[in-house]
Design an enzyme around this catalytic site. Structure first.
Site, PDB file in Angstrom:
ATOM      1  N   SER A  75      46.822  53.662  40.097  1.00  0.00           N
ATOM      2  CA  SER A  75      45.388  53.527  40.369  1.00  0.00           C
ATOM      3  C   SER A  75      44.911  54.812  41.027  1.00  0.00           C
ATOM      4  CB  SER A  75      45.149  52.354  41.321  1.00  0.00           C
ATOM      5  OG  SER A  75      43.894  52.505  41.948  1.00  0.00           O
ATOM      6  N   HIS A 106      44.905  53.479  35.795  1.00  0.00           N
ATOM      7  CA  HIS A 106      44.117  52.316  36.187  1.00  0.00           C
ATOM      8  C   HIS A 106      42.905  52.808  36.985  1.00  0.00           C
ATOM      9  CE1 HIS A 106      43.755  48.024  37.537  1.00  0.00           C
ATOM     10  NE2 HIS A 106      43.339  48.558  38.676  1.00  0.00           N
ATOM     11  N   ASP A 147      39.524  51.741  38.982  1.00  0.00           N
ATOM     12  CA  ASP A 147      38.870  50.626  39.661  1.00  0.00           C
ATOM     13  C   ASP A 147      37.374  50.866  39.771  1.00  0.00           C
ATOM     14  OD1 ASP A 147      41.150  48.900  40.507  1.00  0.00           O
ATOM     15  OD2 ASP A 147      41.793  50.756  41.487  1.00  0.00           O
ATOM     16  N   MET A 176      33.960  49.473  41.201  1.00  0.00           N
ATOM     17  CA  MET A 176      33.476  48.526  42.221  1.00  0.00           C
ATOM     18  C   MET A 176      31.991  48.759  42.456  1.00  0.00           C
ATOM     19  SD  MET A 176      36.458  48.964  45.037  1.00  0.00           S
ATOM     20  CE  MET A 176      38.194  48.804  44.629  1.00  0.00           C
ATOM     21  N   HIS A 191      39.447  48.414  35.489  1.00  0.00           N
ATOM     22  CA  HIS A 191      39.448  47.154  36.233  1.00  0.00           C
ATOM     23  C   HIS A 191      38.055  47.005  36.834  1.00  0.00           C
ATOM     24  CE1 HIS A 191      41.178  44.849  39.983  1.00  0.00           C
ATOM     25  NE2 HIS A 191      40.384  44.093  39.240  1.00  0.00           N
ATOM     26  N   MET A 207      35.485  45.432  38.949  1.00  0.00           N
ATOM     27  CA  MET A 207      35.214  44.543  40.082  1.00  0.00           C
ATOM     28  C   MET A 207      33.714  44.609  40.325  1.00  0.00           C
ATOM     29  SD  MET A 207      38.526  45.564  42.345  1.00  0.00           S
ATOM     30  CE  MET A 207      38.742  47.065  41.410  1.00  0.00           C
ATOM     31  N   MET A 246      45.766  39.425  40.783  1.00  0.00           N
ATOM     32  CA  MET A 246      45.593  40.269  41.973  1.00  0.00           C
ATOM     33  C   MET A 246      46.585  39.839  43.055  1.00  0.00           C
ATOM     34  SD  MET A 246      43.339  42.558  41.336  1.00  0.00           S
ATOM     35  CE  MET A 246      43.311  43.273  42.989  1.00  0.00           C
ATOM     36  N   GLY A 263      39.197  45.137  46.377  1.00  0.00           N
ATOM     37  CA  GLY A 263      38.206  45.917  47.120  1.00  0.00           C
ATOM     38  C   GLY A 263      38.728  47.218  47.696  1.00  0.00           C
ATOM     39  N   PHE A 264      39.999  47.213  48.073  1.00  0.00           N
ATOM     40  CA  PHE A 264      40.527  48.396  48.754  1.00  0.00           C
ATOM     41  C   PHE A 264      41.986  48.647  48.379  1.00  0.00           C
ATOM     42  CE2 PHE A 264      37.235  46.481  51.291  1.00  0.00           C
ATOM     43  CZ  PHE A 264      36.393  47.559  51.559  1.00  0.00           C
ATOM     44  N   GLY A 265      42.357  49.921  48.397  1.00  0.00           N
ATOM     45  CA  GLY A 265      43.760  50.270  48.225  1.00  0.00           C
ATOM     46  C   GLY A 265      44.479  50.152  49.565  1.00  0.00           C
ATOM     47  N   GLY A 266      45.781  50.243  49.514  1.00  0.00           N
ATOM     48  CA  GLY A 266      46.573  50.316  50.744  1.00  0.00           C
ATOM     49  C   GLY A 266      46.777  49.010  51.479  1.00  0.00           C
ATOM     50  N   ASP A 290      48.384  43.861  40.606  1.00  0.00           N
ATOM     51  CA  ASP A 290      47.619  44.950  41.213  1.00  0.00           C
ATOM     52  C   ASP A 290      47.415  44.641  42.687  1.00  0.00           C
ATOM     53  OD1 ASP A 290      45.834  46.975  41.836  1.00  0.00           O
ATOM     54  OD2 ASP A 290      44.191  46.170  40.617  1.00  0.00           O
ATOM     55  N   GLY A 291      47.898  45.562  43.532  1.00  0.00           N
ATOM     56  CA  GLY A 291      47.683  45.429  44.971  1.00  0.00           C
ATOM     57  C   GLY A 291      48.984  45.364  45.736  1.00  0.00           C
ATOM     58  N   GLY A 292      49.236  46.393  46.536  1.00  0.00           N
ATOM     59  CA  GLY A 292      50.429  46.397  47.370  1.00  0.00           C
ATOM     60  C   GLY A 292      51.725  46.553  46.606  1.00  0.00           C
ATOM     61  N   GLY A 309      48.693  52.210  43.554  1.00  0.00           N
ATOM     62  CA  GLY A 309      47.813  53.263  44.043  1.00  0.00           C
ATOM     63  C   GLY A 309      48.490  54.093  45.102  1.00  0.00           C
ATOM     64  N   SER A 310      48.565  53.554  46.318  1.00  0.00           N
ATOM     65  CA  SER A 310      49.119  54.356  47.418  1.00  0.00           C
ATOM     66  C   SER A 310      50.590  54.689  47.221  1.00  0.00           C
ATOM     67  CB  SER A 310      48.881  53.662  48.760  1.00  0.00           C
ATOM     68  OG  SER A 310      48.963  52.273  48.650  1.00  0.00           O
TER      69      SER A 310
HETATM   70  C1  DX5 Z   1      42.175  47.009  44.807  1.00  0.00           C
HETATM   71  C2  DX5 Z   1      42.366  47.763  43.521  1.00  0.00           C
HETATM   72  C3  DX5 Z   1      43.702  48.342  43.347  1.00  0.00           C
HETATM   73  C4  DX5 Z   1      44.095  49.374  44.377  1.00  0.00           C
HETATM   74  C5  DX5 Z   1      45.581  49.334  44.480  1.00  0.00           C
HETATM   75  O1  DX5 Z   1      41.052  46.212  44.695  1.00  0.00           O
HETATM   76  O2  DX5 Z   1      42.142  46.884  42.423  1.00  0.00           O
HETATM   77  O3  DX5 Z   1      43.865  48.869  42.030  1.00  0.00           O
HETATM   78  O4  DX5 Z   1      43.702  50.674  44.073  1.00  0.00           O
HETATM   79  O5  DX5 Z   1      45.972  50.120  45.539  1.00  0.00           O
HETATM   80  P1  DX5 Z   1      47.383  49.902  46.271  1.00  0.00           P
HETATM   81  O6  DX5 Z   1      48.449  50.081  45.229  1.00  0.00           O
HETATM   82  O7  DX5 Z   1      47.395  50.932  47.320  1.00  0.00           O
HETATM   83  O8  DX5 Z   1      47.382  48.489  46.804  1.00  0.00           O
HETATM   84 ZN    ZN Z   2      42.671  47.571  40.414  1.00  0.00          ZN
END
Ligand code: DX5
Ligand code: ZN
Length: 231
Positions: free
Chosen positions: A19, A42, A44, A46, A75, A77, A146, A151-154, A184-186, A206-207
């Site tokens: 991401s 990927h 995102d 938003m 993706h 959102m 999910m 909403g957020f990475g990390g 997707d996520g963490g 992502g991170s």
């Molecule tokens: C969160 C996004 C993810 C996000 C993943 O809403 O949909 O794609 O970027 O980031 P990480 O891998 O850091 O959780």
């Molecule tokens: Zn995503």
């Protein structure tokens, strides 16, 4: 004579889709070049309504498509994906994923995306049960489960999503669906094994990728872990 597959019942090789949400967006082309060994990108989108964060829209997605040879997975959102989704297919995204919670007519959108030459994805927030979309899954190419609140990475991987992934995997097998399960996520080296064991095949990170010194090495590590624990 056919050769037995090496991994238990894996249908397809695991795919890693970094991401770009938290990459250095001032150097987007360079950041895309860092992940050229990935299986997809990927992106995102938003709108600050469906989720409490604002990222980017069509012009940036078009720029991403133009600057990477990898398939782009959008993706969405956003509210009203019924209206906006097709434009992301027209922009060249290989897969366009909309949230079931925001969709009014998922089957109509899936068919429209297919008509435009893109794959169709359906995403579930953590609190949305699989049963809410079971009857329409046959229209889709990808189910995004999910593993954080969108909403957020990390954020930290929500372990209690694992049974949902397992149930989705069983449903896909039982109904013989051509549907890949994305998480997707963490997703990180510490969590990807359990997601793979549960039945996920496409992993958004992502991170774990952009936070690494060597993004390619991070992608390789994630892919190897997912392959070793493929369902
Ligand atoms: C969160 C996004 C993810 C996000 C993943 O809403 O949909 O794609 O970027 O980031 P990480 O891998 O850091 O959780
Ligand atoms: Zn995503």
């Amino acid at each position: 004579m056919t050769t037995a597959p090496t991994a238990a019942c894996a249908r397809t090789a695991p795919a890693i889709h970094p991401s770009i949400l938290n990459c250095d967006i001032a150097h987007l082309a360079d950041e895309l070049a860092r992940i050229e060994g990935a299986d997809g990108v990927h992106v995102d989108v938003m709108d600050n309504h469906f989720v409490p964060n604002l990222s980017w829209g069509l012009p940036v997605v078009e720029a991403v498509v133009a600057h990477t040879p990898l398939p782009v997975d959008a993706h969405l959102m956003i509210e009203d994906p019924d209206r906006w989704g097709p434009a992301y297919a027209e922009a060249g995204c290989r897969i366009v994923t909309a949230h079931s919670e925001a969709l009014v007519a998922p089957v109509r959108l899936a068919r429209e995306l297919h008509r435009l030459g893109a794959g169709a994805g359906l995403a579930l927030r953590p609190s949305t049960p699989l049963e809410a979309v079971e009857d329409v899954l046959g229209e889709f190419d990808l189910l995004l489960i999910m593993t954080v609140e969108p909403g957020f990475g990390g954020q930290a991987f929500i372990e209690s999503m694992l049974p949902k992934i397992e149930r989705a995997r069983r449903l896909v097998g039982r109904r013989g669906l051509e549907l890949r399960i994305q998480v997707d996520g963490g997703v990180s080296a510490g969590t990807i094994e359990r997601a793979a064991q549960a039945g996920a095949e496409v992993f958004v990170a992502g991170s774990a990728v952009y936070g690494a010194q060597d993004a390619l090495a991070a992608i390789e590590e994630l892919r190897a872990l997912a392959r070793a624990h493929a369902h």
